[in-house]
Design a protein around this motif. Structure first.
Motif, PDB file in Angstrom:
ATOM      1  N   SER A  48      -7.234  13.371 -11.061  1.00 52.69           N
ATOM      2  CA  SER A  48      -6.004  12.577 -11.034  1.00 52.69           C
ATOM      3  C   SER A  48      -4.885  13.331 -11.716  1.00 52.69           C
ATOM      4  O   SER A  48      -5.109  14.028 -12.709  1.00 52.69           O
TER       5      SER A  48
ATOM      6  N   PHE B  75       3.963  10.904  -4.031  1.00 49.60           N
ATOM      7  CA  PHE B  75       3.043   9.776  -4.137  1.00 49.60           C
ATOM      8  C   PHE B  75       2.873   9.103  -2.777  1.00 49.60           C
ATOM      9  O   PHE B  75       1.754   8.869  -2.322  1.00 49.60           O
TER      10      PHE B  75
ATOM     11  N   THR C 238      -0.679   9.470  -0.708  1.00 50.69           N
ATOM     12  CA  THR C 238      -1.527   8.283  -0.528  1.00 50.69           C
ATOM     13  C   THR C 238      -1.766   7.976   0.951  1.00 50.69           C
ATOM     14  O   THR C 238      -2.634   7.160   1.264  1.00 50.69           O
TER      15      THR C 238
ATOM     16  N   VAL D 257      -7.239  10.583  -0.698  1.00 47.79           N
ATOM     17  CA  VAL D 257      -6.319  10.477  -1.835  1.00 47.79           C
ATOM     18  C   VAL D 257      -5.923   9.016  -1.952  1.00 47.79           C
ATOM     19  O   VAL D 257      -5.631   8.357  -0.954  1.00 47.79           O
ATOM     20  N   LYS D 258      -5.929   8.519  -3.178  1.00 45.01           N
ATOM     21  CA  LYS D 258      -5.571   7.117  -3.396  1.00 45.01           C
ATOM     22  C   LYS D 258      -4.790   6.998  -4.699  1.00 45.01           C
ATOM     23  O   LYS D 258      -4.808   7.913  -5.525  1.00 45.01           O
ATOM     24  N   PRO D 259      -4.078   5.893  -4.886  1.00 40.87           N
ATOM     25  CA  PRO D 259      -3.405   5.691  -6.168  1.00 40.87           C
ATOM     26  C   PRO D 259      -4.436   5.671  -7.298  1.00 40.87           C
ATOM     27  O   PRO D 259      -5.525   5.107  -7.140  1.00 40.87           O
TER      28      PRO D 259
ATOM     29  N   GLY E 237      -1.558   3.998 -10.937  1.00 40.49           N
ATOM     30  CA  GLY E 237      -0.912   4.163  -9.648  1.00 40.49           C
ATOM     31  C   GLY E 237       0.544   3.753  -9.662  1.00 40.49           C
ATOM     32  O   GLY E 237       1.384   4.389  -9.025  1.00 40.49           O
TER      33      GLY E 237
ATOM     34  N   HIS F 153       2.969   6.514 -10.465  1.00 36.65           N
ATOM     35  CA  HIS F 153       2.921   7.658  -9.548  1.00 36.65           C
ATOM     36  C   HIS F 153       1.831   8.665  -9.899  1.00 36.65           C
ATOM     37  O   HIS F 153       2.029   9.866  -9.792  1.00 36.65           O
TER      38      HIS F 153
ATOM     39  N   VAL G  50      -1.939   9.910  -8.741  1.00 35.08           N
ATOM     40  CA  VAL G  50      -2.845   9.847  -7.592  1.00 35.08           C
ATOM     41  C   VAL G  50      -4.209  10.407  -7.988  1.00 35.08           C
ATOM     42  O   VAL G  50      -4.309  11.229  -8.908  1.00 35.08           O
ATOM     43  N   THR G  51      -5.237   9.963  -7.283  1.00 35.53           N
ATOM     44  CA  THR G  51      -6.589  10.482  -7.471  1.00 35.53           C
ATOM     45  C   THR G  51      -6.998  11.211  -6.203  1.00 35.53           C
ATOM     46  O   THR G  51      -6.933  10.638  -5.115  1.00 35.53           O
TER      47      THR G  51
END
Length: 144
Positions: A51, A59, A63, A68-70, A75, A78, A80-81
């Motif tokens: 992250s 962002f 996403t 990739v996700k918040p 999240g 801004h 992301v993981t």
């Protein structure tokens, strides 16, 4: 780029520190001057998910990418993981991590920034820390 290379990249920035937080959070956190710029989840089932902080435009862009996700709990700020870092080009990851580092460094006072940037390269050696254990819960004793 694999996980180990990404960890070395994060530690390669001037003044960067690495802190391992144990249970229950189980994260490997990278910071500069006490300001976080990236972290890895260090426990199963999310082991080695990465992250980092990105621009609002990135962002939205990231996403929409599969994998990739918040970032959980961050999240809205801004973060992301990235589930599998191997799926991203090394140049793109370097760009994302460098921006996150610069943003964290820029949030420090100018004096602190100058102190970090002016350190000789030998003193900028990466430091790995282990977070202190939380204090034990205090027990109340019944008085008769």
């Amino acid at each position: 780029m694999n996980v180990e290379q990404l960890q070395q990249l994060c530690l390669g920035f001037p003044g960067a520190t690495e802190t391992l937080y144990g249970k229950p959070s189980s994260i490997l956190l990278y910071a500069v001057g006490g300001r976080h710029f990236a972290y890895f989840k260090a426990s199963e089932p999310e082991r080695w998910r990465f992250s980092l902080f990105v621009t609002p435009d990135r962002f939205v862009e990231l996403t929409d990418v599969p994998g990739v996700k918040p970032a959980r709990y961050r999240g809205r700020y801004h973060w992301v993981t990235i589930i599998r870092v191997q799926r991203f080009s090394p140049d793109y990851l370097v760009e994302l991590v460098a921006w996150s580092y610069r943003k964290s460094l820029g949030s420090l006072t100018r004096a602190r920034q100058a102190e970090i940037v002016s350190l000789p390269r030998a003193s900028v050696a990466p430091r790995r820390q282990t977070a202190p254990e939380p204090p034990a819960a205090r027990r109340k004793t019944a008085t008769s």
